[in-house]
Write an enzyme that holds these catalytic residues in place. Structure first.
Site, PDB file in Angstrom:
ATOM      1  N   GLY A  45       8.500   1.898  11.270  1.00  0.00           N
ATOM      2  CA  GLY A  45       8.995   1.460   9.961  1.00  0.00           C
ATOM      3  C   GLY A  45       8.247   2.087   8.803  1.00  0.00           C
ATOM      4  N   GLY A 183       2.797   1.996 -13.225  1.00  0.00           N
ATOM      5  CA  GLY A 183       2.659   0.740 -12.481  1.00  0.00           C
ATOM      6  C   GLY A 183       1.244   0.581 -11.951  1.00  0.00           C
ATOM      7  CG  ASP A 314       8.805  -5.616   2.999  1.00  0.00           C
ATOM      8  OD1 ASP A 314       7.925  -6.431   3.350  1.00  0.00           O
ATOM      9  OD2 ASP A 314       8.537  -4.471   2.582  1.00  0.00           O
ATOM     10  CG  HIS A 446     -29.976 -12.129   7.063  1.00  0.00           C
ATOM     11  ND1 HIS A 446     -29.599 -12.213   5.736  1.00  0.00           N
ATOM     12  CD2 HIS A 446     -31.178 -11.488   7.084  1.00  0.00           C
ATOM     13  CE1 HIS A 446     -30.546 -11.656   4.993  1.00  0.00           C
ATOM     14  NE2 HIS A 446     -31.505 -11.211   5.781  1.00  0.00           N
TER      15      HIS A 446
HETATM   16  P1  FAD Z   1       9.830  -1.885   7.238  1.00  0.00           P
HETATM   17  O1  FAD Z   1       8.479  -1.511   7.668  1.00  0.00           O
HETATM   18  O2  FAD Z   1      10.291  -1.495   5.878  1.00  0.00           O
HETATM   19  O3  FAD Z   1      10.811  -1.268   8.318  1.00  0.00           O
HETATM   20  C1  FAD Z   1      12.182  -1.376   8.177  1.00  0.00           C
HETATM   21  C2  FAD Z   1      12.833  -0.384   9.130  1.00  0.00           C
HETATM   22  O4  FAD Z   1      14.237  -0.639   9.119  1.00  0.00           O
HETATM   23  C3  FAD Z   1      12.664   1.067   8.730  1.00  0.00           C
HETATM   24  O5  FAD Z   1      12.137   1.812   9.800  1.00  0.00           O
HETATM   25  C4  FAD Z   1      14.075   1.545   8.389  1.00  0.00           C
HETATM   26  O6  FAD Z   1      14.287   2.876   8.804  1.00  0.00           O
HETATM   27  C5  FAD Z   1      14.923   0.587   9.196  1.00  0.00           C
HETATM   28  N1  FAD Z   1      16.266   0.364   8.658  1.00  0.00           N
HETATM   29  C6  FAD Z   1      16.588   0.004   7.397  1.00  0.00           C
HETATM   30  N2  FAD Z   1      17.914  -0.171   7.291  1.00  0.00           N
HETATM   31  C7  FAD Z   1      18.431   0.086   8.519  1.00  0.00           C
HETATM   32  C8  FAD Z   1      19.735   0.070   9.059  1.00  0.00           C
HETATM   33  N3  FAD Z   1      20.795  -0.252   8.317  1.00  0.00           N
HETATM   34  N4  FAD Z   1      19.905   0.390  10.364  1.00  0.00           N
HETATM   35  C9  FAD Z   1      18.841   0.720  11.144  1.00  0.00           C
HETATM   36  N5  FAD Z   1      17.586   0.738  10.695  1.00  0.00           N
HETATM   37  C10 FAD Z   1      17.386   0.433   9.401  1.00  0.00           C
HETATM   38  N6  FAD Z   1       1.590  -3.943   3.606  1.00  0.00           N
HETATM   39  C11 FAD Z   1       0.439  -4.431   4.109  1.00  0.00           C
HETATM   40  O7  FAD Z   1       0.420  -5.542   4.640  1.00  0.00           O
HETATM   41  N7  FAD Z   1      -0.726  -3.719   4.034  1.00  0.00           N
HETATM   42  C12 FAD Z   1      -0.778  -2.500   3.447  1.00  0.00           C
HETATM   43  O8  FAD Z   1      -1.841  -1.883   3.406  1.00  0.00           O
HETATM   44  C13 FAD Z   1       0.418  -1.964   2.912  1.00  0.00           C
HETATM   45  N8  FAD Z   1       0.422  -0.758   2.323  1.00  0.00           N
HETATM   46  C14 FAD Z   1       1.602  -0.241   1.852  1.00  0.00           C
HETATM   47  C15 FAD Z   1       1.581   1.006   1.239  1.00  0.00           C
HETATM   48  C16 FAD Z   1       2.748   1.551   0.750  1.00  0.00           C
HETATM   49  C17 FAD Z   1       2.728   2.900   0.093  1.00  0.00           C
HETATM   50  C18 FAD Z   1       3.978   0.841   0.890  1.00  0.00           C
HETATM   51  C19 FAD Z   1       5.262   1.429   0.399  1.00  0.00           C
HETATM   52  C20 FAD Z   1       4.006  -0.413   1.475  1.00  0.00           C
HETATM   53  C21 FAD Z   1       2.814  -0.968   1.960  1.00  0.00           C
HETATM   54  N9  FAD Z   1       2.780  -2.216   2.547  1.00  0.00           N
HETATM   55  C22 FAD Z   1       1.606  -2.729   3.019  1.00  0.00           C
HETATM   56  C23 FAD Z   1       3.998  -3.024   2.710  1.00  0.00           C
HETATM   57  C24 FAD Z   1       4.525  -2.876   4.160  1.00  0.00           C
HETATM   58  O9  FAD Z   1       4.770  -1.523   4.424  1.00  0.00           O
HETATM   59  C25 FAD Z   1       5.776  -3.704   4.323  1.00  0.00           C
HETATM   60  O10 FAD Z   1       5.547  -5.028   3.934  1.00  0.00           O
HETATM   61  C26 FAD Z   1       6.219  -3.688   5.778  1.00  0.00           C
HETATM   62  O11 FAD Z   1       6.440  -2.383   6.232  1.00  0.00           O
HETATM   63  C27 FAD Z   1       7.478  -4.517   5.956  1.00  0.00           C
HETATM   64  O12 FAD Z   1       7.827  -4.511   7.297  1.00  0.00           O
HETATM   65  P2  FAD Z   1       9.333  -4.741   7.749  1.00  0.00           P
HETATM   66  O13 FAD Z   1       9.272  -4.824   9.238  1.00  0.00           O
HETATM   67  O14 FAD Z   1       9.932  -5.842   6.986  1.00  0.00           O
HETATM   68  O15 FAD Z   1      10.137  -3.433   7.337  1.00  0.00           O
HETATM   69  P1  NAD Z   2       3.632  -4.109  -7.415  1.00  0.00           P
HETATM   70  O1  NAD Z   2       4.563  -5.207  -7.703  1.00  0.00           O
HETATM   71  O2  NAD Z   2       2.383  -4.374  -6.682  1.00  0.00           O
HETATM   72  O3  NAD Z   2       3.225  -3.392  -8.767  1.00  0.00           O
HETATM   73  C1  NAD Z   2       4.170  -2.875  -9.657  1.00  0.00           C
HETATM   74  C2  NAD Z   2       3.504  -2.797 -11.017  1.00  0.00           C
HETATM   75  O4  NAD Z   2       4.331  -2.062 -11.875  1.00  0.00           O
HETATM   76  C3  NAD Z   2       3.282  -4.163 -11.656  1.00  0.00           C
HETATM   77  O5  NAD Z   2       1.949  -4.241 -12.080  1.00  0.00           O
HETATM   78  C4  NAD Z   2       4.277  -4.182 -12.804  1.00  0.00           C
HETATM   79  O6  NAD Z   2       3.853  -4.945 -13.892  1.00  0.00           O
HETATM   80  C5  NAD Z   2       4.358  -2.711 -13.140  1.00  0.00           C
HETATM   81  N1  NAD Z   2       5.591  -2.283 -13.797  1.00  0.00           N
HETATM   82  C6  NAD Z   2       6.853  -2.718 -13.552  1.00  0.00           C
HETATM   83  N2  NAD Z   2       7.725  -2.038 -14.329  1.00  0.00           N
HETATM   84  C7  NAD Z   2       7.005  -1.166 -15.058  1.00  0.00           C
HETATM   85  C8  NAD Z   2       7.331  -0.185 -16.042  1.00  0.00           C
HETATM   86  N3  NAD Z   2       8.594   0.038 -16.406  1.00  0.00           N
HETATM   87  N4  NAD Z   2       6.329   0.528 -16.612  1.00  0.00           N
HETATM   88  C9  NAD Z   2       5.027   0.296 -16.247  1.00  0.00           C
HETATM   89  N5  NAD Z   2       4.660  -0.610 -15.314  1.00  0.00           N
HETATM   90  C10 NAD Z   2       5.635  -1.327 -14.729  1.00  0.00           C
HETATM   91  O7  NAD Z   2       4.518  -3.001  -6.680  1.00  0.00           O
HETATM   92  P2  NAD Z   2       4.114  -1.648  -5.958  1.00  0.00           P
HETATM   93  O8  NAD Z   2       2.762  -1.215  -6.338  1.00  0.00           O
HETATM   94  O9  NAD Z   2       5.274  -0.746  -6.162  1.00  0.00           O
HETATM   95  O10 NAD Z   2       4.088  -2.095  -4.440  1.00  0.00           O
HETATM   96  C11 NAD Z   2       5.256  -2.719  -3.871  1.00  0.00           C
HETATM   97  C12 NAD Z   2       4.879  -3.727  -2.843  1.00  0.00           C
HETATM   98  O11 NAD Z   2       4.453  -3.079  -1.650  1.00  0.00           O
HETATM   99  C13 NAD Z   2       3.717  -4.634  -3.216  1.00  0.00           C
HETATM  100  O12 NAD Z   2       4.126  -5.702  -4.016  1.00  0.00           O
HETATM  101  C14 NAD Z   2       3.234  -5.089  -1.871  1.00  0.00           C
HETATM  102  O13 NAD Z   2       4.044  -6.145  -1.443  1.00  0.00           O
HETATM  103  C15 NAD Z   2       3.476  -3.865  -1.003  1.00  0.00           C
HETATM  104  N6  NAD Z   2       2.220  -3.085  -0.854  1.00  0.00           N
HETATM  105  C16 NAD Z   2       1.149  -3.691  -0.271  1.00  0.00           C
HETATM  106  C17 NAD Z   2      -0.034  -2.998  -0.136  1.00  0.00           C
HETATM  107  C18 NAD Z   2      -1.203  -3.692   0.511  1.00  0.00           C
HETATM  108  O14 NAD Z   2      -0.998  -4.713   1.147  1.00  0.00           O
HETATM  109  N7  NAD Z   2      -2.420  -3.182   0.362  1.00  0.00           N
HETATM  110  C19 NAD Z   2      -0.151  -1.699  -0.583  1.00  0.00           C
HETATM  111  C20 NAD Z   2       0.959  -1.114  -1.169  1.00  0.00           C
HETATM  112  C21 NAD Z   2       2.144  -1.815  -1.296  1.00  0.00           C
END
Ligand code: FAD
Ligand code: NAD
Length: 470
Positions: A45, A183, A314, A446
């Site tokens: 994913g 953002g 998600d 510690h």
């Molecule tokens: P996803 O991981 O989004 O997987 C969904 C899958 O469904 C995908 O493989 C897609 O190809 C498939 N799919 C979609 N539609 C269809 C369809 N119609 N048919 C077949 N397959 C389909 N979360 C954390 O907890 N820790 C982190 O450090 C973290 N870092 C992140 C960094 C970034 C840059 C991003 C973008 C996100 C991050 N997240 C993090 C958030 C995390 O990636 C998501 O919360 C998580 O992947 C959600 O899992 P999921 O199983 O819901 O779906």
């Molecule tokens: P986010 O919601 O964390 O941050 C988006 C930011 O963009 C906010 O601070 C918001 O106020 C700002 N923003 C919104 N519209 C704007 C605009 N027009 N101009 C300037 N700023 C604006 O979203 P993200 O950073 O895109 O990450 C998405 C989600 O992915 C997170 O909410 C989180 O659930 C997940 N994620 C998790 C991790 C982790 O667990 N370490 C890491 C990456 C992503």
């Protein structure tokens, strides 16, 4: 004419991210016949391919660079790093390849059928698939785990290679000389840190009046200080209102608390949130309901309005975090298997992997204040932690929110190195209904940063050894 290949299964899981593959594996372990569908070649994913894992790999590289620079404070001098972006990219890709291959093997051993294709519902008991060998799947139960995708930058219509979202930024094609991060949330700060450490001149603009909006300000302060040292500008209460491709980059127009209203950048990274993948899923052919933001509505067992369909991760609501998706996946599988499972967790940890890291779980001070809840807050500054001093990281802080009457732990927040690891004790404390005495009487090794959790609880009880209060 190509013959239609149709399959039948007990459980079909749509989407093989950390929610979907966990659901599929758990269901198979419970003896159900499972088919896992994804458009990608292997399970993993967004989390594995373009989220958690590649971003954390690159953050580790960024940390190495900054630690090497910081070493001079200790009298250890390294020369400036020479970064080979190609090698770094390959190293990150190998990690992803390794893990997704491992997942594929785990699925095969459990006899989970992995089917490639884009799925959409034809009805409450059948799916249409495109782009793979199988074109239809009939099922008894479906779990929707299709995840989320980046929200587009509002009001900006251009298509340009210079405008990146997190997926493109993680491909690490190059290190631009100048980068605008739009953002100041999770992704903006994590990937902004990566690019700044690799040598880009990074500017961050954030719409609201603080970085990481919603997170307690005292936890954000040390991160903001460090981010400001690392990047060339942080502009709060600022947004992008226009963008134009010029021969030498993207000319960006701003509105808000920023001196220049127009500025040129080599690249722009837009990270203004994510939205659920619930459109084009054929949900209109089922009884599944979505809310005004497109999240699938589910109950505590992750059942939707359709008796055959559950939803997790998600696509089923905030927080959009991998570990929340995984827990929901297990719950959904157990519910289908007839177990009395429900998503009744009291604390979902959140970790922002910046330097320093920020982590929190349970009730936050901001939330308590807005709900008018009476809480007692106890803080332990890391300047009083010997371990933090040996690491040269005294800027950290551990805090806890207690119920003033019972002393029960309601929330924990940590800012500092390894906060993401340390928060686990807070999550367990909340889940177990621990009171301050439980943490205070627990012996922490510690010298470790975990001692700060024990001392925060001791401070609430008026017994902390390393801070003095009359
Ligand atoms: P996803 O991981 O989004 O997987 C969904 C899958 O469904 C995908 O493989 C897609 O190809 C498939 N799919 C979609 N539609 C269809 C369809 N119609 N048919 C077949 N397959 C389909 N979360 C954390 O907890 N820790 C982190 O450090 C973290 N870092 C992140 C960094 C970034 C840059 C991003 C973008 C996100 C991050 N997240 C993090 C958030 C995390 O990636 C998501 O919360 C998580 O992947 C959600 O899992 P999921 O199983 O819901 O779906
Ligand atoms: P986010 O919601 O964390 O941050 C988006 C930011 O963009 C906010 O601070 C918001 O106020 C700002 N923003 C919104 N519209 C704007 C605009 N027009 N101009 C300037 N700023 C604006 O979203 P993200 O950073 O895109 O990450 C998405 C989600 O992915 C997170 O909410 C989180 O659930 C997940 N994620 C998790 C991790 C982790 O667990 N370490 C890491 C990456 C992503």
């Amino acid at each position: 004419m190509v013959e239609e290949l149709s399959r039948e299964t007990d459980v079909v899981v749509i989407g093989a991210g950390p929610g979907g593959y966990a659901a599929a594996f758990r269901a198979a372990d419970l003896g159900l016949e499972v088919t896992l569908v994804d458009v990608r070649e292997k399970p993993g994913g967004v989390c594995l391919y373009e989220g958690c894992i590649p971003s954390k790999a690159l953050l580790f590289a960024a940390e190495l660079v900054s630690e090497a620079r910081r070493a001079k404070e200790l009298g250890i001098h390294f020369s400036d790093p020479r970064i080979d972006v190609g090698d770094l990219r390959r190293w990150k890709e190998d990690i992803v390849e390794n893990f997704t291959k491992g997942l594929q093997g785990l699925g095969e051993r459990r006899k989970v059928q992995f089917v490639r294709g884009r799925a959409s519902f034809e009805g409450s008991e059948s799916l249409r698939l495109k782009g793979g060998e199988v074109s239809q799947i009939r099922f008894k139960h479906a779990i929707v785990a299709t995840g989320s995708r980046s929200s587009a930058l509002p009001g900006i219509q251009i298509t340009s290679d210079r405008l990146m979202y997190s997926s493109e930024a993680l491909e690490l094609q190059e290190v631009p000389e100048t980068l605008l991060v739009v953002g100041g949330g999770y992704i903006g700060l994590e990937l902004g840190t990566v690019y700044a450490s690799l040598g880009s001149k990074v500017t961050v603009v954030e719409l609201t009046d603080q970085l990481l909006p919603g997170v307690d300000r005292d936890l954000v302060r040390p991160v903001e200080k460090r981010v400001r040292e690392l990047v060339s500008g942080v502009h709060l209460k600022t947004r992008v209102v226009g963008m134009e491709e010029t021969g030498r980059g993207l000319e960006v127009e701003f509105e808000g608390e920023i001196e220049a209203v127009r500025h040129n950048f080599d690249k722009v990274l837009a990270c203004v949130g994510r939205k659920p993948n619930s459109v084009d899923l054929g949900l209109e052919h089922t009884n599944v309901q979505t809310d005004e933001n497109g999240f699938i509505q589910v109950d505590s067992q992750r059942r939707t309005g359709d008796q055959h369909i559950l939803a997790i991760g998600d696509v089923a609501g905030e927080p959009m975090l991998a570990h929340k998706a995984t827990r929901e996946g297990k719950v959904a599988a157990e519910v289908i298997a007839g177990q009395p499972s429900s998503f009744d967790n009291l604390a979902i940890p959140a970790v922002v992997f910046t330097d320093p890291e920020v982590a929190w779980c349970g009730l936050t001070e901001t939330q308590a204040r807005s709900e008018g809840r009476k809480v007692k807050v106890s803080r332990f500054p890391w300047a009083a932690s010997s371990r933090a001093l040996t690491l040269g990281r005294s800027e950290g802080m551990t805090k806890m929110l207690f119920d003033p009457e019972s002393g029960r732990v309601l929330g924990v927040g940590i800012v500092g190195c390894h906060a993401g690891e340390l928060i686990a004790e807070g999550v367990l404390a909340i889940e177990m209904g621990a009171v301050a005495e439980d943490l205070a009487a627990t012996v922490h090794a510690h010298p470790t940063l975990s001692e700060t959790l024990g001392e925060t609880a001791e401070a609430f009880l008026g017994q902390a050894i390393h801070i003095y209060r009359k």
